[in-house]
Scaffold this active site. Structure first.
Site, mmCIF file in Angstrom:
data_model
loop_
_atom_site.group_PDB
_atom_site.id
_atom_site.type_symbol
_atom_site.label_atom_id
_atom_site.label_comp_id
_atom_site.label_asym_id
_atom_site.label_seq_id
_atom_site.Cartn_x
_atom_site.Cartn_y
_atom_site.Cartn_z
ATOM 1 N N HIS A 67 -36.770 -1.264 -41.203
ATOM 2 C CA HIS A 67 -35.663 -0.719 -40.421
ATOM 3 C C HIS A 67 -34.656 -1.821 -40.141
ATOM 4 C CE1 HIS A 67 -34.172 1.906 -36.800
ATOM 5 N NE2 HIS A 67 -33.189 1.423 -37.521
ATOM 6 N N GLU A 121 -26.961 -2.349 -40.239
ATOM 7 C CA GLU A 121 -27.925 -3.357 -39.776
ATOM 8 C C GLU A 121 -27.296 -4.748 -39.743
ATOM 9 O OE1 GLU A 121 -31.055 -2.852 -38.515
ATOM 10 O OE2 GLU A 121 -30.312 -0.789 -38.564
ATOM 11 N N HIS A 125 -26.707 -6.141 -36.028
ATOM 12 C CA HIS A 125 -27.754 -7.123 -35.725
ATOM 13 C C HIS A 125 -27.566 -8.452 -36.462
ATOM 14 C CE1 HIS A 125 -30.013 -4.009 -33.613
ATOM 15 N NE2 HIS A 125 -29.861 -3.220 -34.668
#
Length: 232
Positions: A67, A121, A125
């Protein structure tokens, strides 16, 4: 003379202010304590009322998929969207593409190639870890962790199979801990029938993105004491 002195003092304070602001922005955008390396079980992602869509490359393997690799602080909070000037650029990870399609597949609808997932992502992040990992390094670090940690093999070795049966949450945590040497965080979701099911496993990694560590804090998993491990 007094005018010159005032000018020099003014220039000094302006320069000091600008440097301080730059350091503050840099520190704010790149400061973090550790990573959560998060893998999700595709059967649980798909077995919900929302369901899922397979990527355009076809149905993913019946295995945990990545993930994300998420920078976090020791107090449980986390930075996000740290650098809007550094968007995801697929050409920077072209040599990793086959590994990403296999180990980091998208299950969101509508079907896609995965690039929207990877862009999200990185931008949410990955940009918060630029002090240690550039874009290529970020994705490679996550892929290397996936190669190092075979969650399905660990669980199956402990007799925990993705067969639709229920297993105690403690047995799942113990199996992973025995397999990697560190206690994992476990997150559950609600299946289409409302059952609590094994959804995501969080493993903590040091700020270099390479070494496993004991988690300073665990995510709130919302799991029942006994959880379903659905087939995929």
């Amino acid at each position: 003379m007094a005018t010159t002195t005032r000018f020099l003092q003014s220039s000094f304070f302006i320069n000091f202010f600008l440097v301080s602001q730059c350091l503050f922005v840099l520190g704010a955008s790149q400061d973090f304590d550790f990573f959560y390396f998060v893998q999700q079980w595709p059967g649980s992602y798909c077995d919900t009322k929302q369901s899922c869509c397979y990527p355009t490359t076809g149905k993913p393997a019946s295995d945990f998929g990545i993930h994300g690799l998420w920078p976090n602080y020791n107090d449980g909070t986390y930075p996000s969207n740290c650098d809007s000037t550094n968007p995801y650029v697929q050409s920077k990870v072209s040599d990793l593409m086959s590994r990403m399609q296999q180990s980091w597949p998208t299950l969101a609808c509508p079907s896609g190639t995965g690039s929207s997932f990877w862009a999200h992502e990185w931008e949410k992040h990955g940009t918060c870890s630029e002090s240690v990992l550039d874009q290529h390094g970020y994705f490679k670090a996550a892929l290397n962790l996936k190669s190092k940690i075979n969650l399905l093999e660990i669980l199956e070795g402990a007799g925990i199979q993705p067969d639709g049966r229920f297993y105690s949450l403690s047995s799942i945590k113990n199996a992973v801990e025995n397999g990697i040497g560190y206690t994992p965080g476990v997150e559950c979701n609600a299946g289409a029938d409302g059952n609590s099911q094994l959804y995501q496993i969080y493993i903590c990694v040091d700020s270099s993105g390479s070494e496993l560590i004991q988690c300073p804090v665990f995510p709130k998993g919302k799991c029942a004491s006994s959880v379903e491990f659905p087939a995929f």
